[in-house]
Design a protein around this motif. Structure first.
Motif, mmCIF file in Angstrom:
data_model
loop_
_atom_site.group_PDB
_atom_site.id
_atom_site.type_symbol
_atom_site.label_atom_id
_atom_site.label_comp_id
_atom_site.label_asym_id
_atom_site.label_seq_id
_atom_site.Cartn_x
_atom_site.Cartn_y
_atom_site.Cartn_z
ATOM 1 N N LYS A 73 -5.928 12.447 -23.309
ATOM 2 C CA LYS A 73 -4.530 12.048 -23.138
ATOM 3 C C LYS A 73 -4.235 10.865 -24.055
ATOM 4 C CE LYS A 73 -5.625 11.678 -18.882
ATOM 5 N NZ LYS A 73 -5.859 11.581 -17.458
ATOM 6 N N PRO A 74 -2.968 10.670 -24.409
ATOM 7 C CA PRO A 74 -2.647 9.576 -25.336
ATOM 8 C C PRO A 74 -2.980 8.219 -24.733
ATOM 9 C CG PRO A 74 -0.648 10.517 -24.387
ATOM 10 C CD PRO A 74 -1.773 11.407 -23.975
ATOM 11 N N GLY A 75 -3.659 7.399 -25.484
ATOM 12 C CA GLY A 75 -4.032 6.077 -25.017
ATOM 13 C C GLY A 75 -3.391 4.999 -25.873
ATOM 14 N N PRO A 76 -3.561 3.758 -25.513
ATOM 15 C CA PRO A 76 -2.861 2.687 -26.230
ATOM 16 C C PRO A 76 -3.448 2.368 -27.589
ATOM 17 C CG PRO A 76 -4.311 1.769 -24.575
ATOM 18 C CD PRO A 76 -4.359 3.259 -24.400
ATOM 19 N N HIS A 77 -4.629 2.910 -27.905
ATOM 20 C CA HIS A 77 -5.276 2.513 -29.157
ATOM 21 C C HIS A 77 -5.287 3.641 -30.188
ATOM 22 C CE1 HIS A 77 -6.483 -1.044 -27.092
ATOM 23 N NE2 HIS A 77 -7.166 -0.376 -26.209
ATOM 24 N N GLN A 78 -4.508 4.671 -29.987
ATOM 25 C CA GLN A 78 -4.644 5.809 -30.885
ATOM 26 C C GLN A 78 -4.034 5.577 -32.262
ATOM 27 O OE1 GLN A 78 -3.639 9.606 -29.346
ATOM 28 N NE2 GLN A 78 -5.450 9.721 -28.079
ATOM 29 N N MET A 79 -3.333 4.468 -32.436
ATOM 30 C CA MET A 79 -2.847 4.175 -33.771
ATOM 31 C C MET A 79 -3.992 3.679 -34.655
ATOM 32 S SD MET A 79 0.276 4.982 -33.875
ATOM 33 C CE MET A 79 0.839 4.150 -35.347
ATOM 34 N N ASN A 80 -5.062 3.254 -34.052
ATOM 35 C CA ASN A 80 -6.198 2.770 -34.824
ATOM 36 C C ASN A 80 -7.097 3.925 -35.230
ATOM 37 O OD1 ASN A 80 -5.246 0.156 -34.458
ATOM 38 N ND2 ASN A 80 -6.272 -0.019 -32.484
ATOM 39 N N MET A 81 -8.179 3.588 -35.918
ATOM 40 C CA MET A 81 -9.012 4.625 -36.505
ATOM 41 C C MET A 81 -10.139 5.021 -35.551
ATOM 42 S SD MET A 81 -7.393 5.222 -39.201
ATOM 43 C CE MET A 81 -8.540 6.252 -40.104
ATOM 44 N N LEU A 82 -11.095 5.773 -36.109
ATOM 45 C CA LEU A 82 -12.120 6.436 -35.306
ATOM 46 C C LEU A 82 -12.947 5.459 -34.484
ATOM 47 C CD1 LEU A 82 -13.500 9.136 -34.699
ATOM 48 C CD2 LEU A 82 -14.997 8.726 -36.638
ATOM 49 N N SER A 83 -13.246 4.270 -35.038
ATOM 50 C CA SER A 83 -14.084 3.323 -34.297
ATOM 51 C C SER A 83 -13.414 2.895 -32.996
ATOM 52 C CB SER A 83 -14.360 2.096 -35.163
ATOM 53 O OG SER A 83 -13.138 1.476 -35.523
ATOM 54 N N ILE A 84 -12.089 2.794 -33.006
ATOM 55 C CA ILE A 84 -11.368 2.398 -31.798
ATOM 56 C C ILE A 84 -11.402 3.529 -30.773
ATOM 57 C CG2 ILE A 84 -9.177 1.575 -30.892
ATOM 58 C CD1 ILE A 84 -10.609 -0.376 -32.741
ATOM 59 N N VAL A 85 -11.273 4.777 -31.266
ATOM 60 C CA VAL A 85 -11.356 5.925 -30.353
ATOM 61 C C VAL A 85 -12.721 5.961 -29.681
ATOM 62 C CG1 VAL A 85 -11.266 8.437 -30.201
ATOM 63 C CG2 VAL A 85 -9.681 7.232 -31.705
ATOM 64 N N GLN A 86 -13.773 5.697 -30.476
ATOM 65 C CA GLN A 86 -15.120 5.668 -29.922
ATOM 66 C C GLN A 86 -15.256 4.531 -28.916
ATOM 67 O OE1 GLN A 86 -17.429 7.875 -30.314
ATOM 68 N NE2 GLN A 86 -18.872 6.787 -29.007
ATOM 69 N N GLN A 87 -14.637 3.410 -29.238
ATOM 70 C CA GLN A 87 -14.689 2.260 -28.328
ATOM 71 C C GLN A 87 -14.012 2.600 -27.009
ATOM 72 O OE1 GLN A 87 -12.599 -1.134 -29.820
ATOM 73 N NE2 GLN A 87 -13.504 -2.559 -28.377
ATOM 74 N N GLU A 88 -12.885 3.333 -27.063
ATOM 75 C CA GLU A 88 -12.196 3.716 -25.835
ATOM 76 C C GLU A 88 -13.055 4.647 -24.984
ATOM 77 O OE1 GLU A 88 -8.292 6.287 -24.854
ATOM 78 O OE2 GLU A 88 -7.966 4.488 -26.042
ATOM 79 N N LYS A 89 -13.788 5.543 -25.645
ATOM 80 C CA LYS A 89 -14.679 6.436 -24.888
ATOM 81 C C LYS A 89 -15.764 5.644 -24.176
ATOM 82 C CE LYS A 89 -14.046 10.653 -27.583
ATOM 83 N NZ LYS A 89 -14.694 11.701 -28.386
ATOM 84 N N GLU A 90 -16.300 4.658 -24.864
ATOM 85 C CA GLU A 90 -17.329 3.831 -24.240
ATOM 86 C C GLU A 90 -16.749 3.033 -23.073
ATOM 87 O OE1 GLU A 90 -18.904 1.492 -27.392
ATOM 88 O OE2 GLU A 90 -19.890 3.197 -28.384
ATOM 89 N N MET A 91 -15.520 2.545 -23.236
ATOM 90 C CA MET A 91 -14.866 1.829 -22.128
ATOM 91 C C MET A 91 -14.707 2.754 -20.927
ATOM 92 S SD MET A 91 -11.870 -0.201 -24.204
ATOM 93 C CE MET A 91 -10.965 -0.498 -22.687
ATOM 94 N N THR A 92 -14.301 3.994 -21.185
ATOM 95 C CA THR A 92 -14.134 4.958 -20.096
ATOM 96 C C THR A 92 -15.437 5.174 -19.348
ATOM 97 O OG1 THR A 92 -12.357 6.080 -21.302
ATOM 98 C CG2 THR A 92 -13.450 7.327 -19.553
ATOM 99 N N GLU A 93 -16.511 5.335 -20.103
ATOM 100 C CA GLU A 93 -17.818 5.563 -19.462
ATOM 101 C C GLU A 93 -18.247 4.344 -18.644
ATOM 102 O OE1 GLU A 93 -20.333 6.576 -22.695
ATOM 103 O OE2 GLU A 93 -19.424 8.551 -22.993
ATOM 104 N N ASN A 94 -17.989 3.163 -19.160
ATOM 105 C CA ASN A 94 -18.355 1.947 -18.416
ATOM 106 C C ASN A 94 -17.562 1.829 -17.117
ATOM 107 O OD1 ASN A 94 -20.146 1.239 -20.437
ATOM 108 N ND2 ASN A 94 -18.652 -0.033 -21.536
ATOM 109 N N ILE A 95 -16.257 2.133 -17.197
ATOM 110 C CA ILE A 95 -15.427 2.065 -15.988
ATOM 111 C C ILE A 95 -15.893 3.088 -14.971
ATOM 112 C CG2 ILE A 95 -13.088 2.465 -15.105
ATOM 113 C CD1 ILE A 95 -12.067 1.359 -17.826
#
Length: 1005
Positions: A176-198
């Motif tokens: 789903k659209p998240g707040p960081h999708q304007m950034n590049m791949l590293s940010i998308v990867q960072q969001e996935k890691e945040m999701t897993e941590n939560i």
């Protein structure tokens, strides 16, 4: 008016937009409200949310507010600091909460629109403003003593926690659209890691969250949740008088409503835990029972959001899993009855119930299949006495499928491979009992007739065929001409060569005749495709002369892998016959004459079986390749029929075969792997293929990586890992060996050997393999890989080619010097062109091909394909083209294509299609006088009043009276009046968009 517009050519796009908004009353494409405007105007948010279709939507606003509030800051030393706790950020967070309050804290809507990190941020902010004591575990709080809105915030957070745990366990969850999708791949990867941590934290605290919600069920009072008003009071420090903490502040939610929702959420988490704790199913059942009772008691369910169908499914599943099926329960009697019969071990009654259900159709077919799977599992666990029950249930399900016109299951086809008289009698009995006794419908009779024909065509044994063809149902349902045709087909089939039987004695006892000359016999030998006739000719030729007749025709060729084995046959007649039968069979396959190829290979197999086990296996392999190619040819011609299970099993057997000293053609393995990929046998390639094969066979290695990557799309961590492995293999294939050599002047240079590939396959063989694939997802994955590969080696950020799933591939190359850049460019073009020959209507592939033409400056071809992509997804522009097809990037490229071809009026029209009209480009294009398009004939497609006014001014300035009149006529159309309602203006724009694109298609197609 013309004087007012005279300087637009020098204005910025934003300036022109604003001027158009003032002078024209209303622009044709309304501007989206920006997030910062809500900071400037306190009343704007509530007015915006009251609109029927607010843009941005509520969830988009939450994302924007929290994105801006969570942006890190940079200090004077250029160091990144956490987001500042200032008034601006606090206001943005409060605005996000107010949007959620407007949505009445509907977790269903919030979960669909927000990612886990964003929703976690939102709900933690809710806890903060609701004054939940910091540093205290929620399980240690006494909800009954907390203010109503504070208690409700705790409940909402813990409801979300257990719901998120349940939702995260579902496979292939959509992103789903998240707040960081304007950034590049590293940010998308960072969001996935945040999701897993939560998720890890939520799972650790799951027991506490469950305890909090169970405690909420003990409270019998009404609850209150924050509204826009109470949040405004908090912002104004009005909480000092206790108003936001009183029992009447906020939105009232009755105890029954809250208990209904909480019971449903608790039932979901306990049901998920049931796979490891059987007692959890009983808890889930109790909570779902409470949910059902409360839901029926509620007069209105404004604040209860639950899926009634899923609740019914949960309820039935819990009753079955907890053995709580009461036959007196009339609401779901069929399920209860079947489950009770299974627990009572009354399997005959289960079979009878399935047969009765073939008439009344009360049980869903998925439930029936799950019952069969349960019995099959018991058989696998050693209960062999249930074999008969399994095959009878399988037959019942097959007849049900047949009556509904569905495809028969693979398991039923496997049953028919080893039929018995008892089984056939049972099938016929079920067929009779499954037809309505009084007056079966025409559809039922027609489908049953088709099933009977399928039965006859599948059964091999003649006595069983006679049982079916002489049955009264066969005679009643099939028309006389159909019965005659089927009988004739069966007669012909019984006369063909039986591969499992011994060679026919007559094939070896054909008398020789020397009544014709050798030349005539050789001519007949070349032309004949009938195995018996070929043998007869060879017998006669060998009676006349002793020489190798396999050399009669230079076009007769057998694979070099087999030549030594065949020429090693001592008997010259047998040697000639084997060579010629195989060569003719291979020729028939090459021209797709598969029936003759089968006859020739079957005869050759009979012949070699008698004296050479090695050649027998060779012929079996070639016959497998024949059947694979025959089936693939049918699929390429449009057949949707899946390959028979026997063929899939033979392909698996070949891939796993290890026979010492057996000549193997690599093309057989190559096409077997392609066959498995094309028919989505991904589970076998990823899970069941032996590791030794993956190490030794490059095609299996590539097939396994492709299957794994496709299976895990759209891109969780597992997919990224397998995608990286596939990426590395392909990079190696497209790399060259590099040697360092000292030149005459003493400097060291690089020498690249293009023909010396560093990969597991040469690039040419890899391309050949790719062109045997036709599964869309596999081809899309390969296209995506090569597009990313091509973008990296080209290193042109501005002119990148687009494709699906680009984010799963690495973004850098370590050894870019070794890559054959030209080979990558050629491969991506060949691959996309080949994919479009299979499906010229795939919009993603069309866009990719168009991008390839665009970046190579072939603008006419690029525009043609961009238009094709839009046409195929809109029924030739009779519907609106989806915005994910004609993105702003695609539209800008179409604009540049038109501009480079000097079609400047088309440029101006297309500028209106952008999300924000590009007035600067449009005005600049309209100033051009050397236009190669129809100019004023396109004015009817312009709906933007600002552009039409500018056209009027331009033609007036140039003294072009006729064209000015055409522009004035266009601007004077009633439907373009800026005082019209928004719906009328949008309808006018859509109508002109469709007509313009249709006109463009006629020009460029």
């Amino acid at each position: 008016m013309s004087k007012r517009r005279i300087h637009y050519g020098r204005m910025s796009v934003e300036t022109v937009d604003r001027v158009a908004a003032v002078t024209s009353g209303r622009p044709s494409t309304p501007l989206q409200t920006s997030w910062f405007e809500f900071l400037l105007d306190g009343s704007l948010l509530e007015n915006h949310l009251q609109k029927s279709f607010p843009d941005p939507t509520p969830v988009q606003l939450i994302i924007q507010f929290l994105e801006q509030a969570s942006k890190p800051s940079v200090n004077e030393q250029n160091q990144v600091q956490p987001p500042a706790d200032n008034r601006r950020n606090r206001t943005l967070k409060l605005l996000a909460l107010k949007v959620a309050a407007h949505m009445k804290w509907d977790l269903d809507a919030l979960e669909k629109g927000l990612t886990i990190p964003v929703l976690n941020m939102l709900l933690n902010e809710l806890l903060c403003v609701s004054k939940v004591p910091p540093g205290v575990k929620h399980v240690d709080l006494d909800l009954s003593t907390l203010p109503p809105t504070t208690a409700m915030a705790v409940i909402i957070y813990n409801r979300w926690a257990i719901r998120t745990i349940v939702l995260s366990s579902f496979p292939e969850k959509q992103t789903k659209p998240g707040p960081h999708q304007m950034n590049m791949l590293s940010i998308v990867q960072q969001e996935k890691e945040m999701t897993e941590n939560i998720l890890a934290v939520l799972k650790e605290q799951a027991t506490d969250s469950i305890s909090v919600l169970e405690g909420a069920l003990q409270l019998k009072k009404d609850f209150y949740v924050h509204t826009l008003r109470t949040l405004d009071l908090l912002a104004a420090d009005a909480a000092a008088n206790g108003e936001t903490e009183s029992s009447t502040a906020g939105l009232r939610i009755s105890a029954d409503e809250l208990h209904c929702q909480v019971n449903y959420d608790l039932g979901g988490i306990f049901f998920q835990q049931g796979c490891t704790d059987q007692t959890a199913y009983e808890k889930a059942r109790d909570h779902f029972r409470q949910t059902k009772e409360l839901f029926t008691k509620l007069d209105s369910t404004v604040h209860v959001h639950l899926d009634e169908k899923r609740l019914a499914g949960y309820w039935n599943a819990c009753k079955a899993l907890t053995e709580d099926c009461d036959l007196s329960d009339t609401q779901h009697t069929p399920y209860n009855q079947i489950n009770s019969l299974i627990r009572a071990h009354n399997y005959q009654a289960v079979i009878e119930a399935f047969i009765k259900d073939n008439v009344c159709l009360s049980l869903p077919i998925n439930f029936r299949r799950s019952v069969l799977r349960e019995f099959l599992y018991k058989v696998q666990q050693g209960e062999s006495s249930l074999d008969e029950v399994c095959y009878k249930l399988c037959v019942c399900n097959a007849v049900r499928d047949a009556l509904e016109g569905e495809v028969l299951s693979v398991r039923f086809h496997q049953l028919l491979l080893k039929p018995s008289k008892k089984m056939v009698d049972f099938i016929l009995e079920v067929c009779i009992l499954s037809l309505e006794k009084d007056r079966p419908s025409d559809t039922s009779r027609r489908n049953m007739a088709t099933f009977m024909k399928t039965l006859c065509e599948t059964l091999q044994e003649l006595p069983l065929l006679m049982v079916v063809s002489s049955h009264k149902l066969f005679v009643e349902l099939l028309k006389e001409e159909d019965r005659k045709v089927l009988t004739e087909q069966l007669r012909k089939r019984s006369a063909t060569i039986n591969l499992s039987a011994k060679p026919l004695p007559s094939f070896y006892d054909i008398p020789a005749s020397s009544s014709v000359s050798i030349g005539q016999l050789e001519q007949q030998l070349i032309l004949s495709l009938e195995p018996r006739r070929i043998r007869q000719i060879l017998i006669e030729l060998h009676g006349m002369a002793e020489r190798p007749f396999w050399r009669v025709n230079s076009k007769w060729e057998v694979p070099k892998d087999y030549i030594n084995v065949i020429l090693g046959i001592k008997d010259n007649l047998t040697k000639d016959l084997v060579y010629i039968l195989m060569a003719k069979g291979l020729h028939c396959i090459s021209i797709k004459d598969f029936p003759h190829a089968r006859q020739l290979f079957s005869a050759c197999l009979e012949l070699v079986t008698e004296f050479s086990p090695k050649l027998r296996q060779v012929m079996l392999n070639e016959m497998l390749l024949l059947e694979v190619r025959a089936h693939e040819t049918m699929a390429a011609e449009g057949s949707k029929e899946r390959p028979p299970p026997d063929l899939v099993s033979r392909v698996r057997g070949y891939l796993e075969m290890r026979i010492h000293d057996l000549p193997l053609r690599q093309v057989v393995g190559e096409e077997c792997v392609a066959f498995m990929l094309n028919w989505r046998e991904n589970d076998y390639l990823t899970l069941q293929v032996p590791p030794s094969l993956v190490m030794n066979n490059p095609y299996i290695k590539i097939g396994q990586l492709l299957a794994s990557t496709c299976k895990e799309l759209p891109g969780p961590k597992e997919c990224r890992r397998t995608a990286k492995e596939l990426w590395d293999v392909v990079v190696q294939i497209c790399s060259m060996s590099v040697q360092h050599k000292r030149n005459n002047d003493g400097r060291v240079g690089l020498i690249k050997h293009r023909e010396s590939s560093m990969g597991i396959l040469h690039r040419s063989k890899f391309i050949t393999f790719i062109k045997k694939l036709r599964e869309p997802l596999v081809l899309t994955t390969l296209i995506s890989l090569f597009v990313r590969f091509h973008s990296i080696v080209r290193d042109d950020i501005v002119n990148e080619v687009t494709a699906e799933h680009l984010t799963i591939w690495p973004s850098t190359l370590l050894n870019i010097q070794a890559v054959d850049v030209e080979a990558v460019a050629v491969t991506v073009k060949e691959l996309v062109s080949y994919a479009l020959t299979l499906n010229p209507n795939n919009q993603s592939w069309l866009i990719t091909q168009a991008d390839i033409y665009f970046v190579t400056n072939q603008y006419s071809a690029a525009l043609n394909l961009y238009l094709q992509a839009g046409a195929v997804c809109s029924d030739f522009f009779t519907k609106a083209v989806a915005p994910d097809v004609y993105t702003d990037q695609v539209l800008k490229r179409m604009i540049k294509c038109c501009s480079m071809m000097n079609c400047h009026t088309q440029v101006a029209v297309l500028c209106q299609f952008l999300r924000e009209v590009d007035y600067m480009t449009a005005f600049k294009a309209l100033q051009e006088q050397n236009s190669h398009d129809a100019m004023d004939s396109f004015y009817d497609y312009i709906w933007d009043v600002t552009i039409l006014e500018y056209l009027t001014h331009i033609h007036h300035k140039r003294g072009e009276t006729e064209k000015r009149q055409i522009a004035i006529k266009a601007i004077g159309q009633t439907e373009l009046n800026t005082s019209n309602p928004e719906e009328v203006l949008q309808l006018a724009a859509q109508k002109r968009k469709k007509r313009f694109l249709q006109a463009m298609a006629k020009l460029y197609f």
